[in-house]
Design a protein around this motif. Structure first.
Motif, PDB file in Angstrom:
ATOM      1  N   UNK A  18       0.871  -1.305   0.114  1.00 39.59           N
ATOM      2  CA  UNK A  18       0.089   0.073  -0.076  1.00 39.59           C
ATOM      3  C   UNK A  18       0.889   1.353   0.141  1.00 39.59           C
ATOM      4  N   UNK A  19       1.957   1.358   0.605  1.00 38.99           N
ATOM      5  CA  UNK A  19       2.844   2.352   0.742  1.00 38.99           C
ATOM      6  C   UNK A  19       3.472   2.576  -0.677  1.00 38.99           C
ATOM      7  N   UNK A  20       3.856   1.654  -1.488  1.00 39.15           N
ATOM      8  CA  UNK A  20       4.146   1.665  -3.023  1.00 39.15           C
ATOM      9  C   UNK A  20       5.303   1.583  -3.227  1.00 39.15           C
ATOM     10  N   UNK A  21       5.884   1.181  -4.210  1.00 44.30           N
ATOM     11  CA  UNK A  21       7.343   0.712  -4.656  1.00 44.30           C
ATOM     12  C   UNK A  21       8.226   1.854  -4.600  1.00 44.30           C
ATOM     13  N   UNK A  22       7.850   3.184  -5.093  1.00 41.74           N
ATOM     14  CA  UNK A  22       8.646   4.324  -4.971  1.00 41.74           C
ATOM     15  C   UNK A  22       8.953   4.565  -3.575  1.00 41.74           C
ATOM     16  N   UNK A  23       8.143   4.513  -2.749  1.00 35.40           N
ATOM     17  CA  UNK A  23       8.390   4.721  -1.319  1.00 35.40           C
ATOM     18  C   UNK A  23       9.401   3.919  -0.685  1.00 35.40           C
ATOM     19  N   UNK A  24       9.190   2.671  -0.991  1.00 35.07           N
ATOM     20  CA  UNK A  24       9.765   1.597  -0.415  1.00 35.07           C
ATOM     21  C   UNK A  24      11.366   1.916  -1.089  1.00 35.07           C
ATOM     22  N   UNK A  25      11.507   1.853  -2.464  1.00 32.67           N
ATOM     23  CA  UNK A  25      12.851   2.037  -2.832  1.00 32.67           C
ATOM     24  C   UNK A  25      13.504   3.255  -2.537  1.00 32.67           C
ATOM     25  N   UNK A  26      12.867   4.350  -2.360  1.00 30.70           N
ATOM     26  CA  UNK A  26      13.464   5.492  -1.580  1.00 30.70           C
ATOM     27  C   UNK A  26      13.843   5.622  -0.332  1.00 30.70           C
ATOM     28  N   UNK A  27      13.090   4.767   0.432  1.00 25.79           N
ATOM     29  CA  UNK A  27      13.638   4.577   1.928  1.00 25.79           C
ATOM     30  C   UNK A  27      14.708   3.737   2.065  1.00 25.79           C
ATOM     31  N   UNK A  28      14.855   2.509   1.245  1.00 33.52           N
ATOM     32  CA  UNK A  28      15.876   1.733   1.455  1.00 33.52           C
ATOM     33  C   UNK A  28      17.233   2.225   0.851  1.00 33.52           C
ATOM     34  N   UNK A  29      17.110   2.904  -0.378  1.00 30.95           N
ATOM     35  CA  UNK A  29      18.230   3.550  -1.038  1.00 30.95           C
ATOM     36  C   UNK A  29      18.739   4.426  -0.027  1.00 30.95           C
ATOM     37  N   UNK A  30      17.953   5.269   0.461  1.00 32.00           N
ATOM     38  CA  UNK A  30      18.184   6.404   1.357  1.00 32.00           C
ATOM     39  C   UNK A  30      19.124   5.897   2.451  1.00 32.00           C
ATOM     40  N   UNK A  31      18.657   4.842   3.130  1.00 30.13           N
ATOM     41  CA  UNK A  31      19.333   4.183   4.421  1.00 30.13           C
ATOM     42  C   UNK A  31      20.839   3.283   3.789  1.00 30.13           C
TER      43      UNK A  31
ATOM     44  N   UNK B  98      21.933  -5.065  -0.087  1.00 31.21           N
ATOM     45  CA  UNK B  98      20.641  -4.607   0.470  1.00 31.21           C
ATOM     46  C   UNK B  98      19.356  -4.277  -0.798  1.00 31.21           C
ATOM     47  N   UNK B  99      19.843  -3.630  -1.693  1.00 28.98           N
ATOM     48  CA  UNK B  99      18.955  -3.518  -2.777  1.00 28.98           C
ATOM     49  C   UNK B  99      18.276  -4.843  -3.329  1.00 28.98           C
ATOM     50  N   UNK B 100      19.146  -5.954  -3.188  1.00 32.64           N
ATOM     51  CA  UNK B 100      18.513  -6.988  -4.130  1.00 32.64           C
ATOM     52  C   UNK B 100      17.446  -7.704  -2.883  1.00 32.64           C
ATOM     53  N   UNK B 101      17.927  -7.503  -1.645  1.00 36.12           N
ATOM     54  CA  UNK B 101      16.906  -8.126  -0.580  1.00 36.12           C
ATOM     55  C   UNK B 101      15.709  -7.051  -0.486  1.00 36.12           C
ATOM     56  N   UNK B 102      15.868  -5.935  -0.875  1.00 34.69           N
ATOM     57  CA  UNK B 102      14.639  -4.817  -1.064  1.00 34.69           C
ATOM     58  C   UNK B 102      13.725  -5.621  -2.000  1.00 34.69           C
ATOM     59  N   UNK B 103      14.343  -5.770  -3.211  1.00 32.88           N
ATOM     60  CA  UNK B 103      13.513  -6.210  -4.368  1.00 32.88           C
ATOM     61  C   UNK B 103      12.994  -7.555  -4.002  1.00 32.88           C
ATOM     62  N   UNK B 104      13.551  -8.158  -3.479  1.00 33.62           N
ATOM     63  CA  UNK B 104      13.165  -9.742  -2.961  1.00 33.62           C
ATOM     64  C   UNK B 104      11.971  -9.659  -2.214  1.00 33.62           C
ATOM     65  N   UNK B 105      12.205  -8.617  -1.159  1.00 36.27           N
ATOM     66  CA  UNK B 105      11.085  -8.386  -0.124  1.00 36.27           C
ATOM     67  C   UNK B 105       9.924  -7.833  -0.784  1.00 36.27           C
ATOM     68  N   UNK B 106      10.049  -6.743  -1.851  1.00 35.25           N
ATOM     69  CA  UNK B 106       8.787  -6.289  -2.509  1.00 35.25           C
ATOM     70  C   UNK B 106       8.200  -7.499  -3.284  1.00 35.25           C
ATOM     71  N   UNK B 107       8.938  -8.358  -3.890  1.00 34.77           N
ATOM     72  CA  UNK B 107       8.225  -9.298  -4.768  1.00 34.77           C
ATOM     73  C   UNK B 107       7.510 -10.345  -3.821  1.00 34.77           C
ATOM     74  N   UNK B 108       8.016 -10.640  -2.712  1.00 35.45           N
ATOM     75  CA  UNK B 108       7.449 -11.360  -1.782  1.00 35.45           C
ATOM     76  C   UNK B 108       6.045 -10.773  -1.151  1.00 35.45           C
TER      77      UNK B 108
END
Length: 115
Positions: free
Chosen positions: A71-84, A97-107
């Motif tokens: 519900x938060x959205x892919x853009x928000x998720x990507x920006x938060x993870x990339x920022x950290x 970390x970006x790979x784990x982020x993408x895997x989490x999003x897909x899951x």
């Protein structure tokens, strides 16, 4: 108890990163700050911590947090993870970390589609 202490530690890390670096970006790029403010209100603090713990640690995520993430959205998720992940202490493993982020999003998208 150990998991609780781990979550508290992760909370302090996230808060410290946000406090240390958001003012710099808000001055340079008001659009990025607006997106940051918009994204933060879409997800509960507990789920945000869980997401950070999954990407930057070895935690698992609940189905309800997956729904919040989608519900938060892919853009928000990507920006938060990339920022950290761009922090000097973490940048050496940013690709991981970006790979784990993408895997989490897909899951989480898969979980959301089945509900």
């Amino acid at each position: 108890m150990a998991q609780f202490n781990s979550q508290i530690t992760m909370l302090f890390i996230v808060v410290a990163l946000v406090c240390a670096f958001v003012p710099v970006y808000s001055v340079e790029d008001s659009e990025a700050k607006s997106l940051w403010d918009t994204c933060l209100v879409k997800i509960s603090p507990k789920c945000a911590l869980d997401i950070v713990a999954v990407v930057f640690g070895n935690a698992t995520i609940t189905d309800s947090c997956c729904h919040d993430l989608v519900q938060e959205g892919k853009v928000c998720h990507d920006n938060l993870i990339k920022y950290i992940a761009d922090r000097p202490a973490l940048i050496a493993r940013e690709t991981q970390y970006l790979k784990k982020s993408d895997d989490l999003w897909s899951h989480c998208v898969a979980i959301s589609k089945t509900a």
